[in-house]
Motif scaffolding. Structure first.
Motif, PDB file in Angstrom:
ATOM      1  N   ALA A  93      96.042  67.982  33.718  1.00 10.25           N
ATOM      2  CA  ALA A  93      95.801  66.661  34.308  1.00 10.25           C
ATOM      3  C   ALA A  93      95.002  65.776  33.357  1.00 10.25           C
ATOM      4  CB  ALA A  93      95.082  66.809  35.645  1.00 10.25           C
ATOM      5  N   ALA A  94      93.996  66.349  32.712  1.00  9.34           N
ATOM      6  CA  ALA A  94      93.195  65.566  31.765  1.00  9.34           C
ATOM      7  C   ALA A  94      94.043  65.103  30.588  1.00  9.34           C
ATOM      8  CB  ALA A  94      91.997  66.384  31.282  1.00  9.34           C
ATOM      9  N   ALA A  95      94.916  65.986  30.089  1.00  9.20           N
ATOM     10  CA  ALA A  95      95.795  65.601  28.979  1.00  9.20           C
ATOM     11  C   ALA A  95      96.749  64.485  29.402  1.00  9.20           C
ATOM     12  CB  ALA A  95      96.575  66.817  28.479  1.00  9.20           C
ATOM     13  N   LEU A  96      97.327  64.604  30.583  1.00  8.68           N
ATOM     14  CA  LEU A  96      98.228  63.559  31.082  1.00  8.68           C
ATOM     15  C   LEU A  96      97.487  62.237  31.269  1.00  8.68           C
ATOM     16  CD1 LEU A  96     100.215  65.681  33.677  1.00  8.68           C
ATOM     17  CD2 LEU A  96     101.173  64.594  31.615  1.00  8.68           C
ATOM     18  N   ARG A  97      96.264  62.311  31.786  1.00  8.61           N
ATOM     19  CA  ARG A  97      95.465  61.089  31.972  1.00  8.61           C
ATOM     20  C   ARG A  97      95.235  60.393  30.646  1.00  8.61           C
ATOM     21  NH1 ARG A  97      89.461  61.824  33.397  1.00  8.61           N
ATOM     22  NH2 ARG A  97      89.420  62.047  31.174  1.00  8.61           N
ATOM     23  N   ALA A 105      99.464  62.766  36.397  1.00  8.53           N
ATOM     24  CA  ALA A 105      98.171  63.449  36.288  1.00  8.53           C
ATOM     25  C   ALA A 105      97.529  63.618  37.660  1.00  8.53           C
ATOM     26  CB  ALA A 105      97.241  62.668  35.356  1.00  8.53           C
ATOM     27  N   LEU A 106      97.631  62.597  38.505  1.00  9.07           N
ATOM     28  CA  LEU A 106      97.065  62.690  39.859  1.00  9.07           C
ATOM     29  C   LEU A 106      97.763  63.783  40.657  1.00  9.07           C
ATOM     30  CD1 LEU A 106      95.153  61.726  42.056  1.00  9.07           C
ATOM     31  CD2 LEU A 106      96.814  59.929  42.616  1.00  9.07           C
ATOM     32  N   ASP A 107      99.079  63.870  40.525  1.00  6.88           N
ATOM     33  CA  ASP A 107      99.825  64.921  41.226  1.00  6.88           C
ATOM     34  C   ASP A 107      99.327  66.300  40.798  1.00  6.88           C
ATOM     35  OD1 ASP A 107     102.017  65.899  42.919  1.00  6.88           O
ATOM     36  OD2 ASP A 107     102.923  66.519  41.007  1.00  6.88           O
ATOM     37  N   VAL A 108      99.141  66.488  39.501  1.00  7.48           N
ATOM     38  CA  VAL A 108      98.648  67.771  38.994  1.00  7.48           C
ATOM     39  C   VAL A 108      97.210  68.003  39.466  1.00  7.48           C
ATOM     40  CG1 VAL A 108      98.023  69.045  36.885  1.00  7.48           C
ATOM     41  CG2 VAL A 108     100.191  67.790  36.993  1.00  7.48           C
ATOM     42  N   ALA A 109      96.366  66.976  39.388  1.00  9.98           N
ATOM     43  CA  ALA A 109      94.951  67.115  39.746  1.00  9.98           C
ATOM     44  C   ALA A 109      94.769  67.486  41.210  1.00  9.98           C
ATOM     45  CB  ALA A 109      94.208  65.817  39.436  1.00  9.98           C
ATOM     46  N   LEU A 128      91.700  59.055  38.768  1.00 13.86           N
ATOM     47  CA  LEU A 128      93.150  58.880  38.760  1.00 13.86           C
ATOM     48  C   LEU A 128      93.622  58.090  39.977  1.00 13.86           C
ATOM     49  CD1 LEU A 128      94.090  62.416  37.479  1.00 13.86           C
ATOM     50  CD2 LEU A 128      94.451  60.257  36.254  1.00 13.86           C
ATOM     51  N   ALA A 129      93.044  58.360  41.131  1.00 13.85           N
ATOM     52  CA  ALA A 129      93.410  57.602  42.333  1.00 13.85           C
ATOM     53  C   ALA A 129      93.082  56.127  42.145  1.00 13.85           C
ATOM     54  CB  ALA A 129      92.691  58.169  43.556  1.00 13.85           C
ATOM     55  N   ALA A 136      91.567  54.439  48.858  1.00 14.19           N
ATOM     56  CA  ALA A 136      91.067  55.321  49.912  1.00 14.19           C
ATOM     57  C   ALA A 136      90.861  56.730  49.367  1.00 14.19           C
ATOM     58  CB  ALA A 136      92.025  55.339  51.101  1.00 14.19           C
ATOM     59  N   LEU A 137      91.838  57.227  48.624  1.00 11.81           N
ATOM     60  CA  LEU A 137      91.703  58.552  48.020  1.00 11.81           C
ATOM     61  C   LEU A 137      90.565  58.547  47.008  1.00 11.81           C
ATOM     62  CD1 LEU A 137      92.583  61.469  47.586  1.00 11.81           C
ATOM     63  CD2 LEU A 137      94.324  60.618  45.983  1.00 11.81           C
ATOM     64  N   ALA A 138      90.454  57.489  46.215  1.00 14.02           N
ATOM     65  CA  ALA A 138      89.378  57.399  45.227  1.00 14.02           C
ATOM     66  C   ALA A 138      88.021  57.471  45.915  1.00 14.02           C
ATOM     67  CB  ALA A 138      89.499  56.116  44.417  1.00 14.02           C
ATOM     68  N   PHE A 139      87.848  56.723  47.000  1.00 13.09           N
ATOM     69  CA  PHE A 139      86.587  56.729  47.734  1.00 13.09           C
ATOM     70  C   PHE A 139      86.278  58.134  48.255  1.00 13.09           C
ATOM     71  CE2 PHE A 139      84.079  56.388  51.610  1.00 13.09           C
ATOM     72  CZ  PHE A 139      83.008  55.615  51.170  1.00 13.09           C
ATOM     73  N   ASP A 140      87.274  58.757  48.870  1.00 16.04           N
ATOM     74  CA  ASP A 140      87.071  60.109  49.402  1.00 16.04           C
ATOM     75  C   ASP A 140      86.711  61.099  48.292  1.00 16.04           C
ATOM     76  OD1 ASP A 140      87.615  59.181  51.947  1.00 16.04           O
ATOM     77  OD2 ASP A 140      89.681  59.956  51.986  1.00 16.04           O
TER      78      ASP A 140
END
Length: 185
Positions: A93-97, A105-109, A128-129, A136-140
């Motif tokens: 995920a970090a490499a994709l980001r 990357a978000l899907d993998v993370a 990533l969110a 909303a996902l970022a906040f959570d």
């Protein structure tokens, strides 16, 4: 001081992958990133399936914005068959980001097991969110990151005691003592 003690422990137990990885953490904390990278790579060389060394090296390379090295580490882990169940999804995920593939990357993370460092996991998901517009996902994720950071701070005292025990054991481990050991079946 812990880095010096871990260097001595590694000198005494040069084939102990976990000690090399711990030394990498100590070197990184001191800002000696080259020594940290070398320690993580030695841990991986000694124990190619030792996921924590991959994760810590990925965090280091990501923080240094070494995109190519991070992608190479991700490919190396994949080639060795280290799967997401082992938490290596963080490396991917970090490499994709870093390559700008935020949705992938978000899907993998989001599939990264909770067993790896929850602070880093939630931070990555939150970043990533945010980049993909899912506020909303970022906040959570950032809320969960802060809660995990508080819990982790409480655990640091226990980790320091554990490291002191490792160093103490390494200090007592001499060639003469090892020579006196006998096999127990």
């Amino acid at each position: 001081e812990s880095a010096a003690l871990l260097r001595e422990a590694v000198r005494r137990l040069p084939d102990h992958a976990e000690l090399h990885a711990e030394r990498g953490l100590a070197e990184a904390a001191l800002g000696d990133f080259a020594a940290a990278e070398a320690a993580y790579r030695r841990a991986i060389e000694l124990s190619p399936g030792f996921t924590p060394a991959y994760l810590d090296l990925a965090v280091l390379l990501d923080g240094l914005n070494r995109v190519e090295a991070l992608a190479a580490l991700s490919a190396e882990a994949e080639a060795r068959g280290i799967c997401d169940a082992d938490g290596i999804g963080f490396v991917h995920a970090a490499a994709l980001r870093r390559q700008g593939a935020h949705v992938e990357a978000l899907d993998v993370a989001r599939r990264i097991p909770g067993s790896i460092n929850p602070v880093r996991r939630h931070q990555l998901i939150g970043e990533l969110a945010d980049r993909t517009g899912d506020t909303a996902l970022a906040f959570d994720a950032f809320t969960a990151m802060n809660q995990a950071a508080l819990a982790q701070a409480d655990a640091e005292a226990g980790r320091d005691a554990f490291m002191a025990e490792i160093v103490g054991n390494a200090e007592r481990l001499t060639a003469e003592r090892i020579a006196g050991w006998s096999r127990v079946d």
